[in-house]
Motif scaffolding. Structure first.
Motif, PDB file in Angstrom:
ATOM      1  N   ARG A 150       0.857  -1.209   0.000  1.00 24.85           N
ATOM      2  CA  ARG A 150       0.000   0.000   0.000  1.00 24.85           C
ATOM      3  C   ARG A 150       0.885   1.248   0.000  1.00 24.85           C
ATOM      4  NH1 ARG A 150      -2.289  -3.960  -0.949  1.00 24.85           N
ATOM      5  NH2 ARG A 150      -4.079  -4.904   0.112  1.00 24.85           N
ATOM      6  N   VAL A 151       1.933   1.222   0.831  1.00 25.40           N
ATOM      7  CA  VAL A 151       2.825   2.395   0.947  1.00 25.40           C
ATOM      8  C   VAL A 151       3.466   2.721  -0.404  1.00 25.40           C
ATOM      9  CG1 VAL A 151       5.035   3.163   1.963  1.00 25.40           C
ATOM     10  CG2 VAL A 151       3.331   2.057   3.413  1.00 25.40           C
ATOM     11  N   THR A 152       3.848   1.660  -1.152  1.00 28.39           N
ATOM     12  CA  THR A 152       4.560   1.888  -2.431  1.00 28.39           C
ATOM     13  C   THR A 152       3.612   1.822  -3.631  1.00 28.39           C
ATOM     14  OG1 THR A 152       5.035  -0.484  -2.542  1.00 28.39           O
ATOM     15  CG2 THR A 152       6.755   0.902  -1.584  1.00 28.39           C
ATOM     16  N   GLU A 153       2.306   1.718  -3.348  1.00 28.61           N
ATOM     17  CA  GLU A 153       1.287   1.644  -4.411  1.00 28.61           C
ATOM     18  C   GLU A 153       1.580   0.514  -5.393  1.00 28.61           C
ATOM     19  OE1 GLU A 153       0.822   5.577  -6.002  1.00 28.61           O
ATOM     20  OE2 GLU A 153       0.336   6.406  -4.050  1.00 28.61           O
ATOM     21  N   THR A 154       1.834  -0.661  -4.808  1.00 30.85           N
ATOM     22  CA  THR A 154       2.120  -1.859  -5.604  1.00 30.85           C
ATOM     23  C   THR A 154       1.000  -2.880  -5.368  1.00 30.85           C
ATOM     24  OG1 THR A 154       4.424  -1.475  -5.007  1.00 30.85           O
ATOM     25  CG2 THR A 154       3.938  -3.562  -6.092  1.00 30.85           C
ATOM     26  N   PRO A 155       0.353  -3.371  -6.415  1.00 31.12           N
ATOM     27  CA  PRO A 155      -0.687  -4.380  -6.194  1.00 31.12           C
ATOM     28  C   PRO A 155      -0.085  -5.688  -5.670  1.00 31.12           C
ATOM     29  CG  PRO A 155      -0.659  -3.606  -8.499  1.00 31.12           C
ATOM     30  CD  PRO A 155       0.551  -3.030  -7.821  1.00 31.12           C
ATOM     31  N   THR A 156      -0.796  -6.328  -4.744  1.00 31.65           N
ATOM     32  CA  THR A 156      -0.290  -7.584  -4.161  1.00 31.65           C
ATOM     33  C   THR A 156      -1.409  -8.645  -4.161  1.00 31.65           C
ATOM     34  OG1 THR A 156      -0.867  -6.731  -1.960  1.00 31.65           O
ATOM     35  CG2 THR A 156       1.435  -6.483  -2.645  1.00 31.65           C
ATOM     36  N   PRO A 157      -1.964  -8.984  -5.334  1.00 32.45           N
ATOM     37  CA  PRO A 157      -3.131  -9.879  -5.332  1.00 32.45           C
ATOM     38  C   PRO A 157      -2.859 -11.263  -4.746  1.00 32.45           C
ATOM     39  CG  PRO A 157      -2.305  -9.498  -7.584  1.00 32.45           C
ATOM     40  CD  PRO A 157      -1.596  -8.536  -6.681  1.00 32.45           C
ATOM     41  N   THR A 158      -1.692 -11.828  -5.015  1.00 34.90           N
ATOM     42  CA  THR A 158      -1.447 -13.187  -4.491  1.00 34.90           C
ATOM     43  C   THR A 158      -1.184 -13.115  -2.991  1.00 34.90           C
ATOM     44  OG1 THR A 158      -0.318 -13.530  -6.594  1.00 34.90           O
ATOM     45  CG2 THR A 158      -0.253 -15.334  -5.026  1.00 34.90           C
ATOM     46  N   ILE A 159      -0.397 -12.128  -2.576  1.00 34.81           N
ATOM     47  CA  ILE A 159      -0.136 -11.973  -1.130  1.00 34.81           C
ATOM     48  C   ILE A 159      -1.460 -11.726  -0.401  1.00 34.81           C
ATOM     49  CG2 ILE A 159       0.939 -10.453   0.607  1.00 34.81           C
ATOM     50  CD1 ILE A 159       3.286 -10.097  -1.418  1.00 34.81           C
ATOM     51  N   ASP A 160      -2.326 -10.893  -0.969  1.00 35.92           N
ATOM     52  CA  ASP A 160      -3.626 -10.607  -0.324  1.00 35.92           C
ATOM     53  C   ASP A 160      -4.434 -11.894  -0.157  1.00 35.92           C
ATOM     54  OD1 ASP A 160      -2.821  -7.990  -0.567  1.00 35.92           O
ATOM     55  OD2 ASP A 160      -4.245  -7.455  -2.131  1.00 35.92           O
ATOM     56  N   THR A 161      -4.434 -12.724  -1.188  1.00 34.16           N
ATOM     57  CA  THR A 161      -5.229 -13.962  -1.143  1.00 34.16           C
ATOM     58  C   THR A 161      -4.692 -14.918  -0.075  1.00 34.16           C
ATOM     59  OG1 THR A 161      -5.600 -13.740  -3.516  1.00 34.16           O
ATOM     60  CG2 THR A 161      -6.064 -15.891  -2.562  1.00 34.16           C
TER      61      THR A 161
END
Ligand SMILES: NC(=O)C1=CN([C@@H]2O[C@H](COP(=O)(O)OP(=O)(O)OC[C@H]3O[C@@H](n4cnc5c(N)ncnc54)[C@H](OP(=O)(O)O)[C@@H]3O)[C@@H](O)[C@H]2O)C=CC1
Ligand SMILES: CC(C)(CO)C(=O)C(=O)O
Length: 326
Positions: free
Chosen positions: A298-309
Motif C-alpha cells: 500500500r505504501v509503495t502503491e504496488t498491487p499484491t493480489p497473491t499476497i492478499d489472497t
C-alpha cells in the motif's frame, strides 16, 4: 559487556548458550516451564550430536537484571509490543537494542533517507509501541539464519546455521556493531556487519512470506511445497510481488526467485515455523511475515493480489484455530 537476551527460546537460547560457553556476561529472559528448567538445571544445548549444559543467569524480572549494553530481542514478532514497558529497566542511555525477529522490522524506515524516512508500520508495531518505547536510534538490525528448536523445557536443539548478520539502519560500520560482532564471533557464531542489511532482510523474507503460510495451509514440508507445480507457482507470484515492492524501496536482490525457491526445496522435509506454531496451538507470525509486506504494498502503491489472497486464507486458518485476533 552486559548482554541480555529477551525471549530466550529456540534462537535466543542457542545464542545464549554459545555466549555462556564463551564466558560472556549474558542473562536470559524467559518464562514458564522453560525458565524454571533453566534456573533449576541450566540451559542444555544439543549441537552437532553433542549435549552440553550451561549454568545461566535466567530470569523473568528485567528490573533484577538492570541496565545492559545490549538487549537482543528474540521473541516472536507479535510478542514484542506488549513487553516494551517491561523491558525498560534493561535500557540505559547507551543501551543498544538488537532486533532478532523475522519479518519486516519496525525500524525499517529509520535512516533509510528519501520521502519515506520515518514511516511507521502498524502491522509490526501497533500503536508505535517499539518506535516510542525503544526509540529507533538504539536499534541495530539483525537477520537470524540459524534454525533451532526448544525440544523440552530447558533444552534447545540446534538444527543448522550459525550466522546472525548485523547492520545499522544507516549502513555504517559503527563501534557498537563491531563490538557485538566480535563478542558473537568469540562465541563461535558468525556475525558480519553488513552495509545493506535491508537486502538480506528481503531475501530471508521472500521465503518466510511464501513458504510459511503455504505450509500452514497445506501441511506440506518445504521440499514438497517448493516442487509441487501449483504451490511453487503461488510462492513465485508472492515473491515477485514482494520483489517489486522491495525494489521500489531501493533493495537489490543478489539472486532470483527461482534460486530462492530451489534453496527452500534443498532444505528438505522441514515443517516451517508457522506450521509448527499452528500444530502446537501457538500464535503465528502472520502480521510480521505477510501483513507487513501487504502494508508496504500500500505504501509503495504496488498491487499484491497473491499476497492478499494467501494472507486472507492463512489469517482465517489461524482465527478458526483460535490463534489470531478476536
Ligand atoms: N526457531 C528458528 O529456527 C528460527 C526463528 N527465527 C525467528 O526468531 C524469532 C524467535 O523465534 P524462536 O526462537 O523460534 O521463538 P521461541 O518461541 O522459541 O522463543 C521465544 C521465547 O520467548 C518467550 N517469551 C514470550 N513472551 C515472553 C515474555 N513476555 N516474557 C518472557 N519470555 C517470553 C517464549 O515463551 P513461550 O514459549 O512461553 O511463549 C519463548 O521461550 C522469531 O521472529 C522467529 O521467526 C528465525 C530463524 C529461525
Ligand atoms: C521456511 C524457513 C526455513 C525459511 O524460509 C524458515 O525460516 C521457517 O521455517 O520459518
Amino acid at each position: 559487556m552486559k548482554i541480555c537476551i529477551f525471549g530466550a527460546g529456540a534462537i535466543g537460547g542457542y545464542m545464549g548458550a554459545k555466549l555462556a560457553e564463551a564466558g560472556a556476561e549474558v542473562s536470559l529472559v524467559a518464562r514458564g516451564p522453560h525458565l524454571k528448567a533453566m534456573q533449576e538445571k541450566g540451559l542444555t544445548l544439543i549441537e552437532e550430536g553433542e549435549t552440553k549444559t550451561f549454568k545461566v543467569n535466567a530470569s523473568d524480572d528485567a528490573a533484577a537484571l538492570g541496565q545492559q549494553d545490549y538487549v537482543i530481542v528474540t521473541l516472536k514478532a507479535h510478542s514484542v509490543p506488549p513487553v516494551v514497558g517491561r523491558m525498560q529497566p534493561l535500557i540505559g542511555p547507551d543501551t543498544t537494542i538488537v532486533s532478532g525477529v523475522n519479518g519486516v522490522p519496525w525500524w525499517y524506515f529509520h535512516k533509510i533517507g528519501g520521502p519515506l524516512e520515518g514511516t511507521r508500520l502498524a502491522s509490526v508495531d501497533p500503536g508505535d509501541a517499539q518506535w516510542d518505547g525503544f526509540g529507533p536510534d538504539r536499534v541495530l538490525g539483525c537477520v537470524v539464519y540459524p534454525a533451532a528448536e526448544v525440544i523440552e523445557p530447558g533444552v534447545v536443539k540446534h538444527i543448522e546455521g550459525n550466522r546472525f548478520s548485523l547492520g545499522e539502519p544507516d549502513g555504517s560500520k559503527s563501534d557498537r556493531a563491531v563490538r557485538l560482532s566480535e563478542a558473537l564471533g568469540k562465541a563461535g557464531l558468525k556475525a558480519p556487519v553488513r552495509p545493506r542489511l535491508r537486502d538480506e532482510i528481503w531475501v530471508k523474507l521472500w521465503g518466510n512470506l511464501s513458504f510459511n503460510p503455504i505450509s500452514a495451509l497445506t501441511h506440506a514440508t518445504l521440499d514438497v511445497l517448493c516442487t509441487d507445480p501449483g504451490t511453487r507457482a503461488v510462492a513465485r507470484n508472492m515473491m515477485l510481488e514482494a520483489q517489486e515492492i522491495a525494489e521500489k524501496l531501493g533493495v537489490k536482490f543478489p539472486i532470483d526467485v527461482d534460486r530462492r525457491i530451489d534453496g527452500g526445496a534443498a532444505v528438505g522435509a522441514h515443517r516451517t515455523s508457522m506450521l509448527q506454531d499452528l500444530d502446537a496451538g501457538r500464535p503465528m507470525e502472520i502480521d510480521a511475515l505477510l501483513g507487513s509486506v501487504q502494508e508496504l504494498g500500500r505504501v509503495t502503491e504496488t498491487p499484491t493480489p497473491t499476497i492478499d489472497t494467501v494472507l486472507a486464507l492463512v489469517t482465517l486458518r489461524a482465527r478458526v484455530a483460535g490463534l489470531y485476533g478476536a
